[in-house]
Every structure is written in structure tokens, then in C-alpha cells.
Design a protein around this motif. Structure first.
Motif, mmCIF file in Angstrom:
data_model
loop_
_atom_site.group_PDB
_atom_site.id
_atom_site.type_symbol
_atom_site.label_atom_id
_atom_site.label_comp_id
_atom_site.label_asym_id
_atom_site.label_seq_id
_atom_site.Cartn_x
_atom_site.Cartn_y
_atom_site.Cartn_z
ATOM 1 N N GLU A 146 0.866 -1.178 0.000
ATOM 2 C CA GLU A 146 0.000 0.000 0.000
ATOM 3 C C GLU A 146 0.903 1.228 0.000
ATOM 4 O OE1 GLU A 146 -1.637 -1.636 3.381
ATOM 5 O OE2 GLU A 146 -3.382 -2.515 2.395
ATOM 6 N N GLU A 147 0.493 2.247 -0.756
ATOM 7 C CA GLU A 147 1.342 3.430 -0.942
ATOM 8 C C GLU A 147 1.707 4.092 0.401
ATOM 9 O OE1 GLU A 147 0.694 6.354 -4.313
ATOM 10 O OE2 GLU A 147 -0.426 7.265 -2.680
ATOM 11 N N ASP A 148 0.695 4.354 1.213
ATOM 12 C CA ASP A 148 0.948 4.796 2.590
ATOM 13 C C ASP A 148 1.021 3.516 3.402
ATOM 14 O OD1 ASP A 148 0.599 7.465 1.732
ATOM 15 O OD2 ASP A 148 -1.570 7.254 1.968
ATOM 16 N N CYS A 149 2.100 3.337 4.122
ATOM 17 C CA CYS A 149 2.346 2.001 4.674
ATOM 18 C C CYS A 149 3.199 2.084 5.935
ATOM 19 C CB CYS A 149 3.056 1.158 3.603
ATOM 20 S SG CYS A 149 3.320 -0.548 4.030
ATOM 21 N N TYR A 150 3.156 1.016 6.701
ATOM 22 C CA TYR A 150 3.951 0.911 7.928
ATOM 23 C C TYR A 150 5.443 1.109 7.623
ATOM 24 C CZ TYR A 150 6.115 -1.527 11.923
ATOM 25 O OH TYR A 150 6.885 -1.871 12.985
ATOM 26 N N GLN A 151 6.044 2.052 8.338
ATOM 27 C CA GLN A 151 7.440 2.395 8.092
ATOM 28 C C GLN A 151 8.376 1.187 8.261
ATOM 29 O OE1 GLN A 151 9.458 4.617 11.141
ATOM 30 N NE2 GLN A 151 10.527 5.907 9.677
ATOM 31 N N GLY A 152 8.069 0.362 9.268
ATOM 32 C CA GLY A 152 8.910 -0.809 9.514
ATOM 33 C C GLY A 152 8.939 -1.756 8.323
ATOM 34 N N SER A 153 7.836 -1.823 7.595
ATOM 35 C CA SER A 153 7.786 -2.692 6.410
ATOM 36 C C SER A 153 8.531 -2.043 5.243
ATOM 37 C CB SER A 153 6.334 -2.957 6.011
ATOM 38 O OG SER A 153 5.658 -3.573 7.063
ATOM 39 N N ILE A 154 8.302 -0.753 5.025
ATOM 40 C CA ILE A 154 8.981 -0.056 3.915
ATOM 41 C C ILE A 154 10.498 -0.147 4.102
ATOM 42 C CG2 ILE A 154 9.343 2.173 2.768
ATOM 43 C CD1 ILE A 154 6.542 3.014 3.664
ATOM 44 N N ASN A 155 10.950 0.189 5.299
ATOM 45 C CA ASN A 155 12.401 0.221 5.541
ATOM 46 C C ASN A 155 13.060 -1.137 5.358
ATOM 47 O OD1 ASN A 155 12.235 2.892 6.013
ATOM 48 N ND2 ASN A 155 12.449 2.775 8.234
ATOM 49 N N ARG A 156 12.360 -2.174 5.790
ATOM 50 C CA ARG A 156 12.928 -3.522 5.625
ATOM 51 C C ARG A 156 13.148 -3.840 4.142
ATOM 52 N NH1 ARG A 156 11.368 -3.791 10.506
ATOM 53 N NH2 ARG A 156 12.175 -5.427 11.856
ATOM 54 N N LYS B 78 6.917 -10.620 -5.754
ATOM 55 C CA LYS B 78 7.033 -11.757 -4.833
ATOM 56 C C LYS B 78 5.815 -11.884 -3.932
ATOM 57 C CE LYS B 78 10.885 -14.020 -5.591
ATOM 58 N NZ LYS B 78 12.067 -14.019 -4.755
ATOM 59 N N TYR B 79 5.208 -10.750 -3.584
ATOM 60 C CA TYR B 79 3.951 -10.802 -2.822
ATOM 61 C C TYR B 79 3.233 -9.464 -2.898
ATOM 62 C CZ TYR B 79 6.840 -8.923 1.146
ATOM 63 O OH TYR B 79 7.681 -8.189 1.937
ATOM 64 N N ILE B 80 1.949 -9.504 -2.507
ATOM 65 C CA ILE B 80 1.165 -8.281 -2.289
ATOM 66 C C ILE B 80 1.055 -8.140 -0.779
ATOM 67 C CG2 ILE B 80 -1.052 -7.118 -2.605
ATOM 68 C CD1 ILE B 80 -1.493 -9.085 -5.051
ATOM 69 N N TYR B 81 1.745 -7.136 -0.219
ATOM 70 C CA TYR B 81 1.691 -6.919 1.228
ATOM 71 C C TYR B 81 0.573 -5.936 1.536
ATOM 72 C CZ TYR B 81 3.017 -5.004 5.815
ATOM 73 O OH TYR B 81 3.011 -4.579 7.125
ATOM 74 N N THR B 82 -0.286 -6.299 2.466
ATOM 75 C CA THR B 82 -1.393 -5.407 2.816
ATOM 76 C C THR B 82 -1.739 -5.490 4.303
ATOM 77 O OG1 THR B 82 -3.747 -4.933 2.411
ATOM 78 C CG2 THR B 82 -3.025 -7.176 1.988
ATOM 79 N N ILE B 83 -2.184 -4.352 4.819
ATOM 80 C CA ILE B 83 -2.728 -4.288 6.195
ATOM 81 C C ILE B 83 -4.208 -3.956 5.977
ATOM 82 C CG2 ILE B 83 -2.457 -3.256 8.492
ATOM 83 C CD1 ILE B 83 0.251 -2.036 7.300
ATOM 84 N N PRO B 84 -5.032 -4.947 5.645
ATOM 85 C CA PRO B 84 -6.379 -4.634 5.148
ATOM 86 C C PRO B 84 -7.365 -4.200 6.226
ATOM 87 C CG PRO B 84 -6.044 -7.017 5.218
ATOM 88 C CD PRO B 84 -4.748 -6.389 5.627
ATOM 89 N N THR B 85 -7.057 -4.507 7.479
ATOM 90 C CA THR B 85 -8.052 -4.280 8.529
ATOM 91 C C THR B 85 -7.495 -3.290 9.548
ATOM 92 O OG1 THR B 85 -8.588 -6.614 8.169
ATOM 93 C CG2 THR B 85 -9.698 -5.516 9.989
ATOM 94 N N VAL B 86 -7.900 -2.046 9.443
ATOM 95 C CA VAL B 86 -7.349 -0.914 10.186
ATOM 96 C C VAL B 86 -5.888 -0.714 9.745
ATOM 97 C CG1 VAL B 86 -7.139 0.281 12.377
ATOM 98 C CG2 VAL B 86 -8.841 -1.524 12.136
ATOM 99 N N GLN B 87 -5.799 -0.143 8.573
ATOM 100 C CA GLN B 87 -4.499 0.002 7.919
ATOM 101 C C GLN B 87 -3.613 0.984 8.698
ATOM 102 O OE1 GLN B 87 -2.917 2.412 5.717
ATOM 103 N NE2 GLN B 87 -1.641 1.042 4.482
ATOM 104 N N ASN B 88 -2.331 0.759 8.667
ATOM 105 C CA ASN B 88 -1.363 1.680 9.259
ATOM 106 C C ASN B 88 -0.651 2.386 8.107
ATOM 107 O OD1 ASN B 88 0.677 2.965 10.635
ATOM 108 N ND2 ASN B 88 1.596 1.119 11.504
ATOM 109 N N PRO B 89 -0.787 3.701 7.943
ATOM 110 C CA PRO B 89 -1.287 4.698 8.899
ATOM 111 C C PRO B 89 -2.721 5.163 8.662
ATOM 112 C CG PRO B 89 -0.122 5.816 7.132
ATOM 113 C CD PRO B 89 -0.077 4.336 6.800
#
Ligand SMILES: Cc1ncc(COP(=O)(O)O)c(C=O)c1O
Length: 402
Positions: A124-134, A172-183
């Protein structure tokens, strides 16, 4: 004796991440991180659970893995199978679950199992920083999909998948936080979940579902997890106790088919995650989780209302946000002339910590004037004072609010 400290620098391998900064204590008004609500932490319950479980089976601490094997404390995995079925409609057994040291370790295990330098993933374009940085640290390219009020935009996902296919790239995958997305705190509706899974199947791409906030929906009702909606075994699911019980416990988990879980387990070389916290969580949650969570949600919702009212009071129409249906974050938009990264620095000096949008997005232009505010850890009074200080700093530097 020499007083010159030993120089480790020439020994460091080239691919080491930059040095960490020393911790200088927390600022007075801390709206950052994913910290939880101290008032709603079930302290007495955890004390009682620790006492009970240690008296009953504490001597199993003498074995690595508590006689439960390398996937984690069996009673905790049993609790999770019941909880995931009840709350997320996930059918899994204790053997499908790997307990990890927070879901951050789960992210690392999934990434280290599936990704190599040069790979592409969809997020997701706006996304958890910990995931982006990794991903960036691994040399993986994240392709960001924009969100709207209902989360990930399926039309944009379809375009991105088609575009990548044309270029010969299979993500390799579609990463998503579909339920109460961060941020953004968005919740992906059922129809979009089905459409996402259909696209994933059509393009042969697995889904990586990160689900740590789903219990914090105010209404208590959530759509089924993507994992529950797929019958293809193509969803890797991760969760956490950080947002419902306490982040300092560092307990998370992965639910995945054995074909891939077994590869992650082989990479988990720490001889098991902390046992005491797993024991206490199993003991506490089996008896009290369903009562505790509504009380936590109530406390969080009240803090969010204070935050939204204070922001409106201080910034007036200059600030934009949607009223989140759950979670611990408010994702706000300030006028375009506000540089969130600069505001972050100035606010820090004034004793207010905020998360600047560009650190939580792969679209720097879109996130330039946005902020993520965590409201869980502050008192109502601190929220009001912190927002007032933030407005003062913002007005002085950017003339907002005017
Ligand atoms: C979306 C998401 N995933 C994973 C994590 C990591 O949480 P933990 O390691 O505490 O389980 C967080 C923390 O804020 C998060 O927001």
C-alpha cells in the motif's frame, strides 16, 4: 594502559545498516510509534496469570521451547486457533502457527524466506514504516498502490500487476494491512478482499496479510481475514499481541502453510521466543481476552475523540482527517505549504513527537504534508496540550493555522 578505544570500524562488513542513534529519553508529548494505552493495560490480570502459570508449570522453563517444540508455547497456539476462528474466520491448527518475537520478527522471517535483492513487491502506498524500511534495506523495490477511504484501490492494483507483467516482473507478494491500515486506519470491504484475492490468483502472486490492529475496531465487527477467504493456501498471515495487550512483551505470530512455514522455522535461529511472556499471555488471554479488548477499545476511542476535537479546535478547517473506525492512529492532512519533515524537527524541539508522512509512504509528494499521530499512550490532558504546542509551532513556521 592505553585510553584509545578499540576501533571496530575497519572490521564492519560493507552491507551493515547505518549506526543506531542513542536513546535520549522520550519527549513530553509523544504521538509517535505504535505504543499502547497504559490505563487499559490489564496489569492485575497479567500479574495473576504469571503467578498461576509459573506455579503450575514454571519448571518447564528449564527446557528450550517449554516442552512445546520450536513453534512456540502450545497453550498460546491453542488460544490463537480459537481466537482466529472466532474473530477472523481463519481455520488453522496449532501446527500452522509459529510464535515470533513480535510481528517484526515475523516480517523478517517472511522477507528472508521469499525475497532477494532486486525483487519487486506490491505494498500500500501509505504504509507501515517498519515494512517499507525492511524492503529498502534488502534492495527490494516496493511498488505502492494508492488507497482511498476503503483502503487499497483494486483498479490501481490491477493496473500495477498488468504493468509489471508487461515488463516481465512477477512480484514476490502483495503486502497489505487490510483491517485498520497503518497509517490510514482504512478497512478493506469484503468485496475488495475478494477482488484482491482474485487478482492475486490470476497473476500467481501470494498475499502477505499483516493484521495486528483488527481487534481494535470500535464496533467489534471485522470482515473476514484474507487468509480466511482464500482456499488456495496463498496467504501468509501475521498477527501480534502488541496492540491488544502490550508491545513490550514482544509476541507475534505467523500463520502459513507448512511448505513455507517450515522454511521460516529453519531461519528462526534464536532457539525460541521469550517463554515467560508466551506463558503469561496464554494464561491471561484464554480466560480474559474477550472481556479485555472491549474495555481497551472504549478507552482508545475516547482518546481519539479528544484528539479529533482538539485538532479541530486548534487547526480549524486547515486540517483534514477521516474519523477512524478503529486503531491507535490518526492520519492527518495539513495544507500543502506545510513540510511535515520540517514540522517534525521543529515540534521535536518544542517537546512534541510526531511521525511525518514521508516516512510512512512510498509516495513522497502525496505524503509531504501529512502526519501520523498515535493517540493511545498519552492522557487526555497530554493530547490537548501536545496538540496546542504543535499548532503553535506550525503557525510560527508555516502560518498554519492562520
Ligand atoms: C502494520 C504493523 N505490522 C507490524 C508491526 C510490528 O509490531 P510488533 O513487532 O510489536 O508485533 C507494527 C507495529 O506498529 C505495525 O504497525
Amino acid at each position: 594502559m592505553s585510553t584509545i578505544p578499540f576501533d571496530f570500524t575497519p572490521l564492519l562488513p560493507a552491507n551493515l545498516p547505518p549506526a543506531a542513534a542513542r536513546w535520549n529519553g522520550r519527549v513530553k508529548f509523544d504521538f509517535t510509534g505504535g505504543n499502547n494505552d497504559p490505563d487499559a493495560l490489564p496489569l492485575e490480570g497479567l500479574i495473576a496469570a504469571a503467578d498461576a502459570v509459573l506455579r503450575r508449570e514454571g519448571r518447564t522453563l528449564s527446557t528450550y521451547g517449554l516442552n512445546s517444540g520450536p513453534q512456540g508455547y502450545r497453550a498460546l497456539r491453542d488460544f490463537l486457533t480459537v481466537k482466529l476462528k472466532r474473530d477472523a474466520a481463519i481455520n488453522c491448527s496449532a501446527d500452522d502457527i509459529l510464535i515470533t518475537s513480535g510481528s517484526l520478527q515475523a516480517l523478517d522471517l517472511v522477507n528472508n524466506t521469499l525475497l532477494a535483492r532486486g525483487d519487486t513487491v506490491i505494498i500500500e502506498e501509505d504504509c507501515y514504516q517498519g515494512s517499507i524500511n525492511r524492503l529498502l534495506r534488502m534492495g527490494v523495490t516496493p511498488v505502492g498502490i494508492p488507497l482511498d477511504k476503503d483502503g487499497l484501490r483494486i483498479d490501481a492494483l490491477e493496473n500495477a500487476l498488468a504493468d509489471l507483467k508487461k515488463k516481465g516482473v512477477r512480484p514476490k507478494y502483495i503486502y497489505t494491512i487490510p483491517t485498520v491500515q497503518n497509517p490510514t486506519a482504512t478497512i478493506l470491504p469484503l468485496e475488495r478482499r475478494k477482488a484482491l484475492l482474485k487478482l492475486a490468483a490470476d497473476y500467481g502472486v501470494p498475499v502477505f496479510e499483516d493484521d495486528c490492529y483488527a481487534d481494535l475496531i470500535w464496533s467489534g465487527e471485522r470482515p473476514p481475514a484474507l487468509h480466511a477467504l482464500s482456499d488456495r493456501g496463498d496467504v501468509i498471515y501475521i498477527g501480534s499481541f502488541s496492540k491488544t495487550i502490550a508491545p513490550a512483551l514482544r509476541v507475534g505470530y505467523i500463520v502459513a502453510p507448512w511448505s513455507v512455514l517450515s522454511r521460516m522455522l529453519a531461519l528462526k535461529t534464536d532457539a525460541g521466543s521469550g517463554a515467560l511472556e508466551q506463558m503469561v499471555l496464554a494464561e491471561y488471554c484464554t480466560a480474559h481476552f474477550t472481556k479485555h479488548v472491549p474495555a481497551l477499545r472504549k478507552s482508545l476511542r475516547a482518546k481519539l475523540v479528544t484528539l479529533m476535537e482538539t485538532l479541530r479546535g486548534q487547526f480549524g478547517d486547515a486540517i483534514g482527517f477521516d474519523d477512524p473506525q478503529g486503531g491507535i492512529f490518526l492520519w492527518v492532512k495539513l495544507p500543502d505549504k506545510v513540510d511535515a519533515l520540517k514540522l517534525f524537527q521543529l515540534a521535536q524541539t518544542a517537546g512534541v513527537a510526531i511521525n511525518p508522512g514521508p516516512e510512512w509512504s512510498v509516495n513522497k509528494a502525496h505524503s509531504r504534508s501529512r502526519l501520523r499521530l498515535c493517540f493511545a499512550n498519552l492522557s487526555h490532558e497530554e493530547i490537548s496540550q501536545g496538540v496546542a504546542t504543535l499548532a503553535e509551532v506550525c503557525k510560527k513556521e508555516f502560518g498554519v493555522p492562520d
